[in-house]
Design a protein around this motif. Structure first.
Motif, mmCIF file in Angstrom:
data_model
loop_
_atom_site.group_PDB
_atom_site.id
_atom_site.type_symbol
_atom_site.label_atom_id
_atom_site.label_comp_id
_atom_site.label_asym_id
_atom_site.label_seq_id
_atom_site.Cartn_x
_atom_site.Cartn_y
_atom_site.Cartn_z
ATOM 1 N N PRO A 76 0.836 -1.210 0.000
ATOM 2 C CA PRO A 76 0.000 0.000 0.000
ATOM 3 C C PRO A 76 0.869 1.259 0.000
ATOM 4 O O PRO A 76 1.934 1.297 0.619
ATOM 5 N N ALA A 77 0.393 2.281 -0.677
ATOM 6 C CA ALA A 77 1.183 3.519 -0.819
ATOM 7 C C ALA A 77 1.488 4.166 0.525
ATOM 8 O O ALA A 77 2.479 4.879 0.661
ATOM 9 N N VAL A 78 0.653 3.915 1.520
ATOM 10 C CA VAL A 78 0.873 4.547 2.825
ATOM 11 C C VAL A 78 1.858 3.760 3.676
ATOM 12 O O VAL A 78 2.262 4.212 4.741
ATOM 13 N N MET A 79 2.221 2.561 3.242
ATOM 14 C CA MET A 79 3.131 1.744 4.051
ATOM 15 C C MET A 79 4.556 2.273 3.949
ATOM 16 O O MET A 79 5.033 2.621 2.864
ATOM 17 N N GLU A 80 5.239 2.323 5.093
ATOM 18 C CA GLU A 80 6.626 2.762 5.122
ATOM 19 C C GLU A 80 7.542 1.575 4.855
ATOM 20 O O GLU A 80 7.276 0.438 5.256
ATOM 21 N N GLY A 81 8.638 1.840 4.196
ATOM 22 C CA GLY A 81 9.629 0.800 3.972
ATOM 23 C C GLY A 81 10.148 0.223 5.271
ATOM 24 O O GLY A 81 10.506 -0.969 5.351
ATOM 25 N N GLU A 82 10.159 1.074 6.319
ATOM 26 C CA GLU A 82 10.625 0.633 7.626
ATOM 27 C C GLU A 82 9.780 -0.529 8.149
ATOM 28 O O GLU A 82 10.277 -1.427 8.837
ATOM 29 N N SER A 94 6.641 4.255 -7.943
ATOM 30 C CA SER A 94 5.200 4.486 -8.065
ATOM 31 C C SER A 94 4.890 4.758 -9.527
ATOM 32 O O SER A 94 5.652 5.461 -10.214
ATOM 33 N N SER A 95 3.751 4.220 -10.011
ATOM 34 C CA SER A 95 3.405 4.411 -11.417
ATOM 35 C C SER A 95 1.932 4.122 -11.615
ATOM 36 O O SER A 95 1.310 3.370 -10.858
ATOM 37 N N LYS A 96 1.394 4.712 -12.663
ATOM 38 C CA LYS A 96 -0.010 4.412 -13.000
ATOM 39 C C LYS A 96 -0.171 2.986 -13.492
ATOM 40 O O LYS A 96 -1.291 2.483 -13.604
ATOM 41 N N ASN A 97 0.976 2.344 -13.822
ATOM 42 C CA ASN A 97 0.921 0.947 -14.251
ATOM 43 C C ASN A 97 0.713 -0.007 -13.080
ATOM 44 O O ASN A 97 0.425 -1.195 -13.286
#
Length: 804
Positions: A723-729, A753-756
């Motif tokens: 999910p975009a809100v997830m941190e890599g940490e 990140s990409s529209k693909n």
């Protein structure tokens, strides 16, 4: 504080030259900053004698004079009616300069030569007589400079009086010091007055509504005054100490203020409605026009002097335009009062009115000296203004404050502190020369009562300091203190701060030191909600300015002010930090909580100006890297950065908590655009702040070491769809949390990140490094451990392997 030597000699006799006197005063704690020559504004005027006088052939009013200065006679054309042969006069020779900048030239008047000018008192600026030339005593030596012949030359000492020595803000105060140093007697000015039969109490009254701010107010009435110029001796003394002469009444108030240190004010009685004085606080927003012609809107804590209807003066600072002395004034109400120092200091600072009166009141004047100054000024006004002093004076003194307390003085203590063989009797004599009352209480002990003008003396050690000053510091033996004991250990907190300073300097950051006082408007500029801990201000009771009215609750505000000042002066690229304390209020009667902190700010270019790095701007990760380097210096591992929006002055999505273990150690982020707009900051600014106490325990904890493995590592790369809100940490913690023995390191090598990609998702690339301390890992061992870790990570976080 300027002191005229001629004026000083009116109160004390001394036979040392000004330079030696300046040295003695400096060694006694009254540093003389400069020694200046002073005198009337003319040059080249000498004593001369008229040898002969004859009519001018071309004029009925002019005379031809033959004048000598002890050498060859000079022809002078003069129109004064009192020129006479044999008179001793003041001659301005060719080239002389007289007041107004006029230069005397050789000329011809109605065809006759004139090699100079015979002067009147008015033309030389030393008197008012303009009806004729100045006639001098016949015994004056011819050719002598007139300033020297008349004793008009003066020397002025510019003394830097420290704030605790309000008693020295007067000529008599300095004379007291000179008398004590030289052993001479101090002479006070005569304050004897002659009163008429009309009672002051029948003409005026005084009411004090706020005795806390005005403990004492005295007043006298002087009638039938004539407003005119002050005599030369008074103008000369005032001008020597930097005051401009105005008229006899105003000049008397300034003269007595400089003479005795008591500010005074003269009101034109006819403008005082109901003939009374009321001392009260101003009403919030009350308008008032002061003597400088400016209208001011007053605060409610400003003390005012009012008549029965309106304000007529700002107490202790400046009078009002509506009651000033005018050319036709005939009756004066003279004020001499004591005002609370803190009140005057606060009002003076807020109004921006640093007057001579406020300067003295805010340091504390002698409450028992107000009547002496009142009588002295009334005496001079009556004498110089041909007036009459009404009988008696008003003295409203609701609560006595000028009470000196007894202080014990032990002779043995004097010797122990100073290391000099000074007997108790000798110390007592020195204090008596400073007008202190000394009473023996034993063989070598005394009870000392300082005069009420010495508001700085409270304890025995203060008395010992006075003894040292007057005895003379050069006469006190110099001895090195004995050293002993083991060297002290370095304070861990100081050591930690030293490491942090060195690390920040090494990272290219410059240290700043800001005031601990800030503007309370910070809370609004930072957008802090009610109840936010950063609003827990400790308020200053007597702030120097409104911009420094509370103690700081964070270090970031000071760094942003530094950024704003630098940007205003053309310096847009900054890397700065500060180590200091923040203060959080606990309760009305409790001491505030003090937290040592470190804060840093970066703005502008990442690198110094160079063709090689053009246009590379500092960003979030520059400051994050600096913070990680700091933690490494302190040997703190496992720090985490957790995204948050809890600090309203930081940009949402570009801010995080700094976590050490499970404790919040500080914050890191970009300043919110709205905050930048309020602070007039055009460039992006990134900041962090750490609480140093949060670093103390982790930094002090032991650190284990292990041998570096001599076997090669094996790595695997995985791209996770998260999910975009997830941190890599979050993913990294999930990997480390499995405590896999072969897993050495997990690092993020790509964020995409990409529209693909599916909506609301992003790709996070992780690199897993595996290694063993005792063998080279086989492919199947690495794959087994790796597959197990990845599978558990997906289960724990909900992330998926991209492409599957």
């Amino acid at each position: 504080m300027k002191i005229s030597i001629k004026w000083l000699r009116d109160y004390v006799d001394f036979d040392v030259d000004p330079a030696d006197l300046a040295e003695s005063l400096t060694m006694a704690g009254l540093e003389v900053d400069a020694i200046e020559r002073a005198g009337p504004a003319f040059d080249g005027v000498v004593v001369a004698r008229i040898l002969s006088v004859r009519p001018h052939p071309q004029s009925d009013k002019l005379r031809l004079c033959e004048v000598t200065t002890g050498s060859a006679p000079l022809p002078i054309v003069c129109g004064a009616p009192n020129v006479a042969a044999g008179a001793t006069v003041a001659l301005a020779r060719v080239g002389a300069v007289i007041p107004g900048g006029y230069v005397i030239k050789s000329s011809r008047l109605r065809g006759e030569p004139s090699e100079g000018m015979l002067c009147s008192e008015e033309e030389l600026g030393i008197g008012e007589d303009n009806k004729g030339i100045m006639i001098l005593p016949p015994e004056m030596p011819l050719g002598m400079d007139l300033k020297e012949a008349l004793g008009l030359l003066d020397t002025v000492l510019d003394i830097g009086v420290t704030p605790n020595r309000a008693d020295c803000l007067s000529i008599v105060g300095i004379a007291r010091e000179v008398a004590a140093i030289t052993g001479s007697a101090l002479r006070y000015p005569d304050t004897a007055i002659r009163e008429n039969e009309e009672a002051t109490l029948g003409i005026a009254s005084v009411t004090i509504e706020d005795p806390d701010l005005c403990p004492r107010y005295t007043a006298r009435i002087i009638k039938n005054i004539k407003i005119k110029a002050s005599p030369a001796w008074m103008r000369e003394r005032l001008e020597a100490v930097g005051l401009r002469a105005i008229n006899n009444i105003v000049d008397v108030t300034n003269f007595v203020m400089m003479e005795l240190g008591q500010p005074l004010h003269a009101f034109d009685y006819r403008f005082l409605e109901e003939g009374r004085i009321v001392v009260r606080r101003a009403r919030e927003g009350e308008p008032f026009v002061s003597l400088d012609g400016k209208e001011r809107l007053l605060k409610a804590d400003t003390l005012m002097i009012c008549d029965g209807v309106k304000p007529v003066a700002i107490a202790g600072i400046m009078g009002g335009l509506n009651s000033e002395v005018k050319d036709d004034t005939s009756t004066i109400l003279l004020e001499s009062a004591y005002f609370h120092p803190a009140s005057i200091r606060r009002s003076s600072r807020w109004l921006g009115m640093g007057t001579d009166a406020a300067f003295r009141f805010e340091r504390g004047i002698d409450p028992e000296g107000v009547v002496r100054a009142l009588n002295r000024a009334a005496q001079l006004m009556a004498e110089l203004g041909d007036g009459e002093i009404c009988r008696g004076y008003i003295d409203v003194y609701p609560r006595q404050i000028g009470v000196s307390k007894d202080i014990p003085l032990r002779g043995r203590r004097v010797r122990a502190i100073l290391g000099a063989d000074i007997s108790g009797r000798e110390a007592a004599e020195i204090l008596e020369r400073l007008e202190m009352t000394v009473v023996p209480t034993g063989d070598d002990d005394y009870r000392v009562t300082p005069p009420t003008c010495r508001v700085d003396i409270h304890r025995e050690i203060d008395l010992i300091e006075e003894v040292a000053r007057i005895h003379g510091f050069p006469r006190i033996p110099v001895a090195m203190p004995a050293s002993g004991g083991a060297p002290g250990r370095e304070n861990p907190r100081h050591r930690r701060e030293g490491l942090l300073r060195a690390a920040m300097n090494g990272l290219g950051y410059k240290e700043t030191i800001n005031y601990s006082f800030i503007n309370p408007i910070m809370a609004e500029q930072f957008g802090l909600p009610e109840g936010d801990p950063l609003r827990s201000f400790v308020k200053i009771r007597n702030p120097l300015t409104e911009e420094q009215a509370v103690m700081r609750t964070n270090l970031v505000y000071g760094l942003l002010e530094v950024m704003e000042r630098n940007a205003r002066n053309g310096c847009a690229d900054l890397k700065i930090f500060e180590i200091g304390r923040v203060f959080l209020a606990r309760g009305e009667e409790e001491l505030p909580e003090e937290r040592p902190c470190l804060a840093a700010l970066v703005t502008g270019s990442r690198y110094d100006s160079s063709w090689h790095h053009q246009g590379v701007m500092a960003d979030f990760y520059d400051l994050k890297g600096a913070l990680e380097a700091l933690l490494a210096v302190l040997k703190i591992t496992g720090a985490r950065f957790v995204a948050t929006a809890e600090w309203p002055f930081l940009h949402p999505g570009r801010a995080c908590r700094v976590m050490i273990g499970e404790e919040v150690a500080g914050f890191l982020g970009e300043i919110h655009p709205r905050v930048r707009e309020r602070l007039d900051l055009r460039s992006r600014a990134l900041v962090f702040q750490l609480e140093l106490d949060s670093l103390a325990v982790p930094a002090a904890a032991g650190r284990s070491f292990r041998e570096i493995s001599k076997y090669p590592a094996s790595s695997r790369d995985v791209a996770f769809l998260a999910p975009a809100v997830m941190e890599g940490e979050t993913l990294c913690r999930a990997a480390y949390g499995q405590h896999e023995a072969l897993l050495e390191r997990v690092s993020i090598f790509d964020v995409y990140s990409s529209k693909n990609l599916p909506e609301g998702m992003k790709s996070i690339g992780l690199r897993f490094s595996y290694r063993s301390d005792d063998r080279t890992l086989r492919e199947e061992e690495v794959n087994s451990a790796h597959d197990r870790i990845v599978k558990n990570m997906m289960a724990a976080t909900g992330a998926m392997i991209r492409g599957e």
